[in-house]
Design an enzyme around this catalytic site. Structure first.
Site, PDB file in Angstrom:
ATOM      1  N   ALA A  38       1.257  -6.266  29.167  1.00 38.94           N
ATOM      2  CA  ALA A  38       1.804  -7.303  29.968  1.00 38.94           C
ATOM      3  C   ALA A  38       2.221  -7.772  30.010  1.00 38.94           C
ATOM      4  O   ALA A  38       3.676  -9.460  30.024  1.00 38.94           O
ATOM      5  CB  ALA A  38       1.236  -6.607  32.097  1.00 38.94           C
ATOM      6  N   CYS A  39       0.740  -9.156  29.221  1.00 36.58           N
ATOM      7  CA  CYS A  39       0.912  -9.892  28.814  1.00 36.58           C
ATOM      8  C   CYS A  39       2.162 -10.345  27.815  1.00 36.58           C
ATOM      9  O   CYS A  39       2.499 -11.547  27.761  1.00 36.58           O
ATOM     10  CB  CYS A  39      -0.333 -10.975  28.301  1.00 36.58           C
TER      11      CYS A  39
END
Length: 204
Positions: A153-154
């Site tokens: 997600a980062c």
């Protein structure tokens, strides 16, 4: 000094800090259904850390400021629920769903689906595959009804190879065709069928 980022593991498989031999271990709440914004850090006895923020003695002197008691309680509840699920065989259920999804994709896209990572020693809830002939982000754009990712997600929103997959030795083309599919607590076989059908249709 060894720090283990166990964000993806805690709540999915058994985690024992003594068996791991770690000095520090990070637990992230939203990875096991607690609200976003709460986490925990295991610190082995005798390990001295510099405070993040100086001030009051809250949080064992490692950070000043008022604790968020609500989020801390939510993390504790999520951990209790995860422990019960581990004891009740949830990892095996998730692994069966994950493997069913993999089988469906491989069967309907013969020769095009490649597993990224080991086939055995892996998380029960995560399937990372590369599908020849379609970029990962383009595949997921074509199936908006599925919440999935091309990487962590980062790094979402970028169309560059996952640094993890690159470190694993995957070439750029294969890394760019990777998608990460993760069944969860409320996933059913019907969900797997729906996801497989949509992904296959979009990849053909």
């Amino acid at each position: 000094m060894l720090h283990c980022d166990a964000a993806q593991a805690v709540g999915k498989i058994g985690v024992d800090v003594e068996a791991l031999g770690v000095d520090l271990l990070t637990v992230v709440g939203h990875k096991m259904y607690a609200p976003k914004g709460i986490a925990a850090l295991y610190v082995r006895d005798g390990v001295a850390l510099e405070p993040v923020v100086y001030g009051g003695g809250q949080e064992r002197g490692l950070r000043a400021g008022t604790e968020n008691a609500t989020l801390a309680a939510a993390l504790g509840t999520a951990a209790d629920l995860a422990a019960r699920e581990l004891a009740d065989g949830e990892p095996a259920r998730l692994a069966a769903l994950r493997d069913d999804l993999h089988h469906r994709l491989a069967e309907h896209l013969p020769g095009r689906v490649h597993l990224n990572g080991p086939s055995q020693r892996r998380l029960p809830n995560t399937l990372n595959v590369s599908i020849d002939g379609v970029l990962g982000h383009e595949l997921l754009t074509a199936v908006p009804e599925i919440a999935a990712s091309t990487g962590s997600a980062c790094h979402s929103g970028t169309h560059t190879p996952s640094p993890v997959l690159t470190a694993m030795g995957l070439d750029t083309d294969r890394a760019l065709t990777a998608v990460r599919l993760s069944p969860g607590r409320w996933s059913t076989l019907a969900d797997i069928e729906t996801a497989a059908t949509a992904l296959i249709k979009a990849a053909v």
